[in-house]
Design a protein around this motif. Structure first.
Motif, PDB file in Angstrom:
ATOM      1  N   GLY A 112       0.251  69.278  49.504  1.00 38.38           N
ATOM      2  CA  GLY A 112       0.147  69.137  48.161  1.00 38.38           C
ATOM      3  C   GLY A 112       1.329  69.998  47.324  1.00 38.38           C
ATOM      4  N   VAL A 113       1.928  70.660  47.900  1.00 40.00           N
ATOM      5  CA  VAL A 113       3.133  71.251  47.009  1.00 40.00           C
ATOM      6  C   VAL A 113       4.507  70.489  46.999  1.00 40.00           C
ATOM      7  CG1 VAL A 113       4.643  73.217  46.807  1.00 40.00           C
ATOM      8  CG2 VAL A 113       2.189  73.607  47.625  1.00 40.00           C
ATOM      9  N   PRO A 114       4.836  70.141  45.721  1.00 39.52           N
ATOM     10  CA  PRO A 114       5.991  69.161  45.702  1.00 39.52           C
ATOM     11  C   PRO A 114       7.174  69.584  46.177  1.00 39.52           C
ATOM     12  CG  PRO A 114       4.890  68.898  43.700  1.00 39.52           C
ATOM     13  CD  PRO A 114       4.400  70.196  44.410  1.00 39.52           C
ATOM     14  N   ASP A 115       7.886  68.984  46.990  1.00 41.69           N
ATOM     15  CA  ASP A 115       9.114  69.437  47.637  1.00 41.69           C
ATOM     16  C   ASP A 115      10.343  70.052  46.682  1.00 41.69           C
ATOM     17  OD1 ASP A 115      10.969  69.337  50.001  1.00 41.69           O
ATOM     18  OD2 ASP A 115      12.351  68.547  48.856  1.00 41.69           O
ATOM     19  N   ARG A 116      10.299  69.513  45.401  1.00 42.77           N
ATOM     20  CA  ARG A 116      11.077  70.202  44.394  1.00 42.77           C
ATOM     21  C   ARG A 116      10.892  71.377  43.825  1.00 42.77           C
ATOM     22  NH1 ARG A 116       7.948  66.366  41.937  1.00 42.77           N
ATOM     23  NH2 ARG A 116       6.876  67.093  39.705  1.00 42.77           N
ATOM     24  N   HIS A 117       9.582  71.793  44.296  1.00 41.94           N
ATOM     25  CA  HIS A 117       8.951  73.240  43.843  1.00 41.94           C
ATOM     26  C   HIS A 117       9.035  74.147  45.055  1.00 41.94           C
ATOM     27  CE1 HIS A 117       6.762  71.196  40.309  1.00 41.94           C
ATOM     28  NE2 HIS A 117       7.900  71.205  39.992  1.00 41.94           N
ATOM     29  N   ILE A 118       9.691  73.741  45.897  1.00 44.09           N
ATOM     30  CA  ILE A 118       9.889  74.829  47.457  1.00 44.09           C
ATOM     31  C   ILE A 118      11.428  74.976  47.443  1.00 44.09           C
ATOM     32  CG2 ILE A 118       9.294  74.793  49.621  1.00 44.09           C
ATOM     33  CD1 ILE A 118       7.505  72.870  49.355  1.00 44.09           C
ATOM     34  N   VAL A 119      11.615  76.198  47.494  1.00 39.84           N
ATOM     35  CA  VAL A 119      13.134  76.804  47.777  1.00 39.84           C
ATOM     36  C   VAL A 119      13.215  77.597  49.093  1.00 39.84           C
ATOM     37  CG1 VAL A 119      14.794  78.388  46.857  1.00 39.84           C
ATOM     38  CG2 VAL A 119      13.058  77.142  45.187  1.00 39.84           C
ATOM     39  N   SER A 120      14.023  77.353  49.883  1.00 37.86           N
ATOM     40  CA  SER A 120      14.251  77.935  51.244  1.00 37.86           C
ATOM     41  C   SER A 120      15.328  78.946  51.216  1.00 37.86           C
ATOM     42  CB  SER A 120      14.409  76.846  52.194  1.00 37.86           C
ATOM     43  OG  SER A 120      13.699  75.527  52.032  1.00 37.86           O
ATOM     44  N   ASP A 121      14.891  80.155  51.884  1.00 33.95           N
ATOM     45  CA  ASP A 121      15.766  81.116  52.043  1.00 33.95           C
ATOM     46  C   ASP A 121      15.910  81.336  53.607  1.00 33.95           C
ATOM     47  OD1 ASP A 121      17.274  83.296  52.704  1.00 33.95           O
ATOM     48  OD2 ASP A 121      15.866  84.843  51.994  1.00 33.95           O
ATOM     49  N   TYR A 122      17.316  80.841  54.122  1.00 33.08           N
ATOM     50  CA  TYR A 122      17.331  80.545  55.792  1.00 33.08           C
ATOM     51  C   TYR A 122      17.699  81.911  56.402  1.00 33.08           C
ATOM     52  CZ  TYR A 122      16.870  75.608  54.761  1.00 33.08           C
ATOM     53  OH  TYR A 122      16.490  74.341  54.377  1.00 33.08           O
ATOM     54  N   ALA A 123      17.944  82.898  55.586  1.00 32.92           N
ATOM     55  CA  ALA A 123      18.371  84.155  56.017  1.00 32.92           C
ATOM     56  C   ALA A 123      17.408  85.270  55.762  1.00 32.92           C
ATOM     57  CB  ALA A 123      19.831  84.575  55.644  1.00 32.92           C
ATOM     58  N   GLY A 124      16.323  85.189  55.783  1.00 31.62           N
ATOM     59  CA  GLY A 124      15.117  86.163  55.561  1.00 31.62           C
ATOM     60  C   GLY A 124      14.779  86.586  57.173  1.00 31.62           C
ATOM     61  N   PHE A 125      15.709  87.421  57.842  1.00 29.62           N
ATOM     62  CA  PHE A 125      15.723  88.004  59.062  1.00 29.62           C
ATOM     63  C   PHE A 125      14.644  88.980  59.261  1.00 29.62           C
ATOM     64  CE2 PHE A 125      20.167  86.233  58.973  1.00 29.62           C
ATOM     65  CZ  PHE A 125      19.921  85.026  59.551  1.00 29.62           C
ATOM     66  N   ASP A 126      14.285  89.560  58.229  1.00 29.87           N
ATOM     67  CA  ASP A 126      13.357  90.914  58.201  1.00 29.87           C
ATOM     68  C   ASP A 126      12.826  90.836  56.696  1.00 29.87           C
ATOM     69  OD1 ASP A 126      15.255  92.350  56.996  1.00 29.87           O
ATOM     70  OD2 ASP A 126      15.584  93.523  58.816  1.00 29.87           O
ATOM     71  N   THR A 127      11.743  91.633  56.517  1.00 34.79           N
ATOM     72  CA  THR A 127      10.999  91.780  55.208  1.00 34.79           C
ATOM     73  C   THR A 127      12.242  92.441  54.226  1.00 34.79           C
ATOM     74  OG1 THR A 127       8.966  92.529  56.338  1.00 34.79           O
ATOM     75  CG2 THR A 127       9.318  92.809  54.160  1.00 34.79           C
ATOM     76  N   TRP A 128      13.042  93.278  54.748  1.00 35.64           N
ATOM     77  CA  TRP A 128      13.859  94.089  53.656  1.00 35.64           C
ATOM     78  C   TRP A 128      14.925  93.103  53.211  1.00 35.64           C
ATOM     79  CZ3 TRP A 128      14.782  97.340  50.119  1.00 35.64           C
ATOM     80  CH2 TRP A 128      16.215  97.559  49.699  1.00 35.64           C
ATOM     81  N   ASP A 129      15.556  92.192  54.184  1.00 39.20           N
ATOM     82  CA  ASP A 129      16.496  91.214  53.776  1.00 39.20           C
ATOM     83  C   ASP A 129      15.979  90.160  53.098  1.00 39.20           C
ATOM     84  OD1 ASP A 129      18.222  92.429  55.781  1.00 39.20           O
ATOM     85  OD2 ASP A 129      18.503  90.682  56.795  1.00 39.20           O
ATOM     86  N   SER A 130      14.778  89.839  53.265  1.00 35.89           N
ATOM     87  CA  SER A 130      14.106  88.753  52.138  1.00 35.89           C
ATOM     88  C   SER A 130      13.770  89.066  50.799  1.00 35.89           C
ATOM     89  CB  SER A 130      12.657  88.512  52.990  1.00 35.89           C
ATOM     90  OG  SER A 130      12.913  87.624  53.946  1.00 35.89           O
ATOM     91  N   CYS A 131      13.422  90.459  50.688  1.00 36.24           N
ATOM     92  CA  CYS A 131      13.178  91.137  49.620  1.00 36.24           C
ATOM     93  C   CYS A 131      14.740  91.367  48.687  1.00 36.24           C
ATOM     94  CB  CYS A 131      12.654  92.395  49.725  1.00 36.24           C
ATOM     95  SG  CYS A 131      10.956  92.427  50.125  1.00 36.24           S
ATOM     96  N   VAL A 132      15.612  91.777  49.257  1.00 38.25           N
ATOM     97  CA  VAL A 132      16.842  91.881  48.848  1.00 38.25           C
ATOM     98  C   VAL A 132      17.637  90.782  48.396  1.00 38.25           C
ATOM     99  CG1 VAL A 132      19.251  92.886  48.986  1.00 38.25           C
ATOM    100  CG2 VAL A 132      17.350  94.120  49.824  1.00 38.25           C
ATOM    101  N   ARG A 133      17.445  89.540  49.145  1.00 34.85           N
ATOM    102  CA  ARG A 133      18.003  88.376  48.957  1.00 34.85           C
ATOM    103  C   ARG A 133      17.365  87.566  47.773  1.00 34.85           C
ATOM    104  NH1 ARG A 133      21.259  85.567  52.100  1.00 34.85           N
ATOM    105  NH2 ARG A 133      20.201  83.691  51.718  1.00 34.85           N
ATOM    106  N   ALA A 134      15.938  87.690  47.764  1.00 37.28           N
ATOM    107  CA  ALA A 134      15.189  87.248  46.583  1.00 37.28           C
ATOM    108  C   ALA A 134      15.663  87.632  45.370  1.00 37.28           C
ATOM    109  CB  ALA A 134      13.578  87.714  46.794  1.00 37.28           C
ATOM    110  N   LYS A 135      15.872  89.001  45.109  1.00 35.76           N
ATOM    111  CA  LYS A 135      16.446  89.700  44.203  1.00 35.76           C
ATOM    112  C   LYS A 135      17.820  89.091  43.637  1.00 35.76           C
ATOM    113  CE  LYS A 135      16.867  92.284  40.577  1.00 35.76           C
ATOM    114  NZ  LYS A 135      15.950  92.207  39.194  1.00 35.76           N
TER     115      LYS A 135
END
Length: 221
Positions: A112-135
């Motif tokens: 039920g989540v529309p595709d246009r409201h989903i964003v993909s981060d393909y380089a979230g290799f660990d938690t720190w990477d995901s957090c830094v890349r989000a910012k």
């Protein structure tokens, strides 16, 4: 064979060394719990926030693992209740045959989540990477983080350090072998997390800024 000191003074010093090592070993976990204190919520009471982040947790034959599926279920619930507007899925896509973000996206659209409201981060290799890349890459300043209970405090602590004001939703699971493995792993992961927070290394892959989150938020209005 390890021999204990023979003198009383030697034994006292040995005990002091062991106690000191135990304190040092517990410092990362203490920091992690303190940093996340007051920032854990449920899907029912988490503050309304534009963006939710879901961390990858493995695939089974190309589909989200049961643990990952429960994280995604929580994100879909938050979206349907209007507590979030966009879901940032962050995971591993380091090899062609393994694509966590696309599997997460497909699961969310099926729930039920529309595709246009989903964003993909393909380089979230660990938690720190995901957090830094989000910012730094996606421009996220505030987010609801979704993960299992044994991981959510580390996620909140690291995202706070990366500059993302965060609230965590810890998904509940039965305490099976996988859960105990994850909980035990956190004791060791806390040490790496504390070093990441201290030295703030760049992610394995940083890359240019991406407008995906801003674009998704604009389409949600």
């Amino acid at each position: 064979m390890l021999r204990l000191p023979r003198t009383r003074t030697g034994r006292r010093r040995a005990v002091q060394v062991v106690m000191g090592l135990c304190v040092l070993a517990l410092l990362p976990s203490t920091w992690m719990f303190t940093a996340a204190d007051g920032r854990l919520r449920t899907t029912a009471d988490v503050p309304r926030t534009q963006v939710a982040m879901v961390f990858g947790a493995g695939l089974w034959q190309g589909e989200p693992s049961p643990y990952l599926a429960r994280r995604l279920d929580a994100a879909a619930e938050l979206y349907r209740s209007g507590r979030i507007e966009v879901v940032l899925v962050t995971g591993d896509n380091s090899r062609e045959e393994y694509d966590e973000p696309d599997a997460m996206r497909a699961y969310l659209t099926d729930h039920g989540v529309p595709d246009r409201h989903i964003v993909s981060d393909y380089a979230g290799f660990d938690t720190w990477d995901s957090c830094v890349r989000a910012k730094k890459i996606f421009g996220v300043d505030r987010a609801v983080l979704i993960s299992q209970g044994f991981h959510i405090r580390r996620a909140v602590a690291l995202c706070q350090e990366a500059g993302v004001t965060s609230y965590g939703v810890g998904v509940q699971d039965k305490h099976d072998e996988t859960w105990y493995y994850g909980a035990t792993r956190e004791l060791f992961a806390a040490s790496k997390a504390s070093l990441d927070a201290l030295f703030e290394p760049d992610p394995r892959f940083l890359g240019p800024e991406e407008p995906g989150v801003a674009r998704a938020l604009a389409s949600a209005r």
